[in-house]
Design a protein around this motif. Structure first.
Motif, PDB file in Angstrom:
ATOM      1  N   ALA A   1       7.218  -5.160   7.821  1.00 52.58           N
ATOM      2  CA  ALA A   1       6.761  -6.549   7.823  1.00 52.58           C
ATOM      3  C   ALA A   1       5.414  -6.670   7.123  1.00 52.58           C
ATOM      4  O   ALA A   1       5.143  -7.664   6.446  1.00 52.58           O
ATOM      5  CB  ALA A   1       6.672  -7.062   9.260  1.00 52.58           C
ATOM      6  N   HIS A   2       4.569  -5.649   7.273  1.00 57.78           N
ATOM      7  CA  HIS A   2       3.243  -5.679   6.638  1.00 57.78           C
ATOM      8  C   HIS A   2       3.369  -5.735   5.117  1.00 57.78           C
ATOM      9  O   HIS A   2       2.769  -6.597   4.468  1.00 57.78           O
ATOM     10  CB  HIS A   2       2.427  -4.464   7.047  1.00 57.78           C
ATOM     11  N   GLU A   3       4.161  -4.837   4.547  1.00 54.58           N
ATOM     12  CA  GLU A   3       4.217  -4.765   3.090  1.00 54.58           C
ATOM     13  C   GLU A   3       4.896  -5.990   2.486  1.00 54.58           C
ATOM     14  O   GLU A   3       4.469  -6.498   1.439  1.00 54.58           O
ATOM     15  CB  GLU A   3       4.939  -3.497   2.635  1.00 54.58           C
ATOM     16  N   VAL A   4       5.948  -6.483   3.129  1.00 57.14           N
ATOM     17  CA  VAL A   4       6.605  -7.685   2.614  1.00 57.14           C
ATOM     18  C   VAL A   4       5.644  -8.875   2.686  1.00 57.14           C
ATOM     19  O   VAL A   4       5.576  -9.700   1.773  1.00 57.14           O
ATOM     20  CB  VAL A   4       7.907  -7.975   3.376  1.00 57.14           C
ATOM     21  N   GLY A   5       4.854  -8.945   3.760  1.00 60.71           N
ATOM     22  CA  GLY A   5       3.888 -10.035   3.903  1.00 60.71           C
ATOM     23  C   GLY A   5       2.810 -10.017   2.837  1.00 60.71           C
ATOM     24  O   GLY A   5       2.503 -11.057   2.235  1.00 60.71           O
ATOM     25  N   VAL A   6       2.230  -8.837   2.575  1.00 57.35           N
ATOM     26  CA  VAL A   6       1.168  -8.776   1.560  1.00 57.35           C
ATOM     27  C   VAL A   6       1.744  -8.979   0.168  1.00 57.35           C
ATOM     28  O   VAL A   6       1.071  -9.527  -0.718  1.00 57.35           O
ATOM     29  CB  VAL A   6       0.354  -7.459   1.640  1.00 57.35           C
ATOM     30  N   ALA A   7       2.997  -8.567  -0.040  1.00 60.26           N
ATOM     31  CA  ALA A   7       3.637  -8.802  -1.335  1.00 60.26           C
ATOM     32  C   ALA A   7       3.840 -10.296  -1.567  1.00 60.26           C
ATOM     33  O   ALA A   7       3.567 -10.819  -2.651  1.00 60.26           O
ATOM     34  CB  ALA A   7       4.969  -8.067  -1.398  1.00 60.26           C
ATOM     35  N   LEU A   8       4.307 -10.983  -0.548  1.00 62.03           N
ATOM     36  CA  LEU A   8       4.555 -12.421  -0.647  1.00 62.03           C
ATOM     37  C   LEU A   8       3.275 -13.175  -1.018  1.00 62.03           C
ATOM     38  O   LEU A   8       3.287 -14.096  -1.843  1.00 62.03           O
ATOM     39  CB  LEU A   8       5.106 -12.931   0.683  1.00 62.03           C
ATOM     40  N   GLU A   9       2.168 -12.754  -0.431  1.00 63.64           N
ATOM     41  CA  GLU A   9       0.893 -13.436  -0.645  1.00 63.64           C
ATOM     42  C   GLU A   9       0.090 -12.884  -1.821  1.00 63.64           C
ATOM     43  O   GLU A   9      -0.955 -13.439  -2.163  1.00 63.64           O
ATOM     44  CB  GLU A   9       0.056 -13.362   0.628  1.00 63.64           C
ATOM     45  N   GLY A  10       0.531 -11.771  -2.405  1.00 57.10           N
ATOM     46  CA  GLY A  10      -0.206 -11.197  -3.528  1.00 57.10           C
ATOM     47  C   GLY A  10      -1.503 -10.547  -3.111  1.00 57.10           C
ATOM     48  O   GLY A  10      -2.534 -10.715  -3.784  1.00 57.10           O
ATOM     49  N   ARG A  11      -1.465  -9.775  -2.031  1.00 56.17           N
ATOM     50  CA  ARG A  11      -2.665  -9.086  -1.538  1.00 56.17           C
ATOM     51  C   ARG A  11      -2.480  -7.572  -1.638  1.00 56.17           C
ATOM     52  O   ARG A  11      -1.416  -7.072  -1.958  1.00 56.17           O
ATOM     53  CB  ARG A  11      -2.951  -9.478  -0.088  1.00 56.17           C
ATOM     54  N   GLU A  12      -3.581  -6.829  -1.336  1.00 53.23           N
ATOM     55  CA  GLU A  12      -3.600  -5.366  -1.351  1.00 53.23           C
ATOM     56  C   GLU A  12      -3.038  -4.844  -2.679  1.00 53.23           C
ATOM     57  O   GLU A  12      -3.507  -5.236  -3.738  1.00 53.23           O
ATOM     58  CB  GLU A  12      -2.855  -4.820  -0.130  1.00 53.23           C
TER      59      GLU A  12
ATOM     60  N   PRO B   1       8.976 -14.350  14.969  1.00 54.39           N
ATOM     61  CA  PRO B   1       8.120 -14.887  13.900  1.00 54.39           C
ATOM     62  C   PRO B   1       7.501 -13.777  13.063  1.00 54.39           C
ATOM     63  O   PRO B   1       7.031 -12.770  13.604  1.00 54.39           O
ATOM     64  CB  PRO B   1       7.055 -15.668  14.673  1.00 54.39           C
ATOM     65  N   LEU B   2       7.500 -13.938  11.753  1.00 50.95           N
ATOM     66  CA  LEU B   2       6.996 -12.921  10.831  1.00 50.95           C
ATOM     67  C   LEU B   2       6.012 -13.519   9.831  1.00 50.95           C
ATOM     68  O   LEU B   2       5.898 -13.043   8.709  1.00 50.95           O
ATOM     69  CB  LEU B   2       8.167 -12.275  10.073  1.00 50.95           C
ATOM     70  N   SER B   3       5.288 -14.539  10.228  1.00 47.45           N
ATOM     71  CA  SER B   3       4.337 -15.194   9.333  1.00 47.45           C
ATOM     72  C   SER B   3       3.489 -14.157   8.589  1.00 47.45           C
ATOM     73  O   SER B   3       3.013 -13.189   9.209  1.00 47.45           O
ATOM     74  CB  SER B   3       3.421 -16.125  10.142  1.00 47.45           C
ATOM     75  N   PRO B   4       3.336 -14.307   7.285  1.00 48.80           N
ATOM     76  CA  PRO B   4       3.627 -15.470   6.430  1.00 48.80           C
ATOM     77  C   PRO B   4       5.046 -15.498   5.855  1.00 48.80           C
ATOM     78  O   PRO B   4       5.340 -16.330   4.996  1.00 48.80           O
ATOM     79  CB  PRO B   4       2.615 -15.304   5.305  1.00 48.80           C
ATOM     80  N   ILE B   5       5.922 -14.597   6.302  1.00 47.67           N
ATOM     81  CA  ILE B   5       7.260 -14.510   5.719  1.00 47.67           C
ATOM     82  C   ILE B   5       8.163 -15.559   6.378  1.00 47.67           C
ATOM     83  O   ILE B   5       8.234 -15.647   7.602  1.00 47.67           O
ATOM     84  CB  ILE B   5       7.873 -13.114   5.932  1.00 47.67           C
ATOM     85  N   GLU B   6       8.851 -16.331   5.571  1.00 52.50           N
ATOM     86  CA  GLU B   6       9.832 -17.283   6.074  1.00 52.50           C
ATOM     87  C   GLU B   6      11.211 -16.634   6.095  1.00 52.50           C
ATOM     88  O   GLU B   6      11.512 -15.749   5.286  1.00 52.50           O
ATOM     89  CB  GLU B   6       9.880 -18.527   5.181  1.00 52.50           C
ATOM     90  N   TYR B   7      12.043 -17.092   7.030  1.00 52.75           N
ATOM     91  CA  TYR B   7      13.408 -16.590   7.079  1.00 52.75           C
ATOM     92  C   TYR B   7      14.274 -17.271   6.020  1.00 52.75           C
ATOM     93  O   TYR B   7      14.076 -18.444   5.682  1.00 52.75           O
ATOM     94  CB  TYR B   7      14.010 -16.809   8.473  1.00 52.75           C
TER      95      TYR B   7
END
Length: 321
Positions: free
Chosen positions: A82-93, A297-303
């Motif tokens: 969940a961490h990596e998908v979240g930072v990928a979605l937001e363009g971080r790290e 819930p997996l914010s910022p990832i939407e289902y």
């Protein structure tokens, strides 16, 4: 993505005509031997056997290689943290300036439990004891591993500067270096096939425990905000644990491209939800899979809308905040 397209084209040409005409999806995974390759294999089997859709496994060096392919719609599904998908979605790290906006969650799979392994007869007994020893680092093709290592070091007030870092491409490379005697410890997921391979090669491994304190967790969450501690009990297929041990975990999830068909995502979500026992039979880490909690819930990832439709049908979709 030309390599992906070429590989898939070759697979299609090799298939009988009746299979090519059936619905087909691709599942991105990490390197064979890794936990996410084993998880992807289990998921692909369920898609094939229970959803009536042909699933092709597409291995890459790590999730940070196949995440962009999924975001762009070249691959339909993937497994990752969940961490990596979240930072990928937001363009971080390690995705800084490259937001992968085409990612959608399908569901929470199981806790990814990980730690540092040493030889069973090593005089290294704690994470703090790693100071001054040779340890894999860099993780040029698997940046999430570098973040996890930073979190592990932070739990005892260390940084990578406190060890002798040996550059590797990914966690499998680090495990291979350990088996060859080039490093004194290696980082990997508990229960992964590669750990069993290394355990047999060196005559036994042992995982280093965490203390489980609030202070440790606060330091870890500076790097992995979703991390939590779990007790890991000895079990077959999970070498390195001989007594109940506190380890670190983050959620492993299945995710999809926003361009993957709603109907396909719905049917794949349903097949996974309904076949926990079959998933466990292929890969025991799915013992941690709770179908009723797939829609956490997996914010910022939407289902994905296809997953949301199924979750609403079975009544497990949380109410909007």
């Amino acid at each position: 993505m030309k390599t992906v397209v070429f590989a898939l084209s070759a697979l299609l040409l090799a298939l009988p005509a009746q299979q090519v005409s059936a619905q087909m999806v691709t599942v991105g995974t990490a390197t064979p031997g890794s936990l996410f390759h084993s998880a992807g294999t289990a998921v692909a089997k369920i898609i094939n056997d229970e959803a009536g859709i042909r699933a092709i496994l597409q291995p890459f060096a790590s999730a940070n290689v196949y995440i962009p392919a999924i975001s762009e719609g070249d691959i339909d599904f993937g497994v990752g943290t969940a961490h990596e998908v979240g930072v990928a979605l937001e363009g971080r790290e390690h995705f800084e300036g490259r937001p992968q906006e085409g990612l959608r969650a399908l569901g929470v799979m199981f806790p990814l439990q990980f730690g540092m392994f040493v030889r069973a007869d090593s005089d290294i007994h704690s994470i703090a004891d790693l100071r001054g020893h040779t340890v894999p680092g860099g993780y040029s093709s698997q940046q999430i591993a570098a973040t996890m290592m930073e979190a592990i070091y932070a739990s005892v007030g260390m940084t990578e500067a406190d060890v002798e870092s040996v550059t590797v491409a990914n966690t499998v490379g680090g495990a291979d270096d350990f088996a060859a005697g080039r490093v004194d410890a290696f980082f990997f997921a508990l229960g992964a096939a590669k750990v069993s391979e290394v355990d047999a090669a060196v005559g036994g491994v042992r995982v280093l425990p965490f203390g489980g304190t609030d202070e440790e967790l606060a330091a870890i969450r500076e790097f992995l905000p979703q991390a939590y501690f779990r007790q890991f009990d000895p079990r077959p297929g999970a070498p390195g644990v001989t007594e109940p041990t506190t380890i670190l975990a983050i959620d492993a999830i299945m995710f999809a491209s926003a361009s993957t068909s709603d109907d396909i995502v719905h049917d794949v979500t349903q097949a996974i939800y309904e076949h926990r026992d079959e998933l466990i039979a292929t890969f025991p880490a799915f013992r941690g899979f709770d179908p009723a909690m797939m829609a956490r819930p997996l914010s910022p990832i939407e289902y994905h809308p296809g997953a949301v439709r199924f979750f609403n049908e079975v009544g497990i979709m949380p109410a909007a905040e």
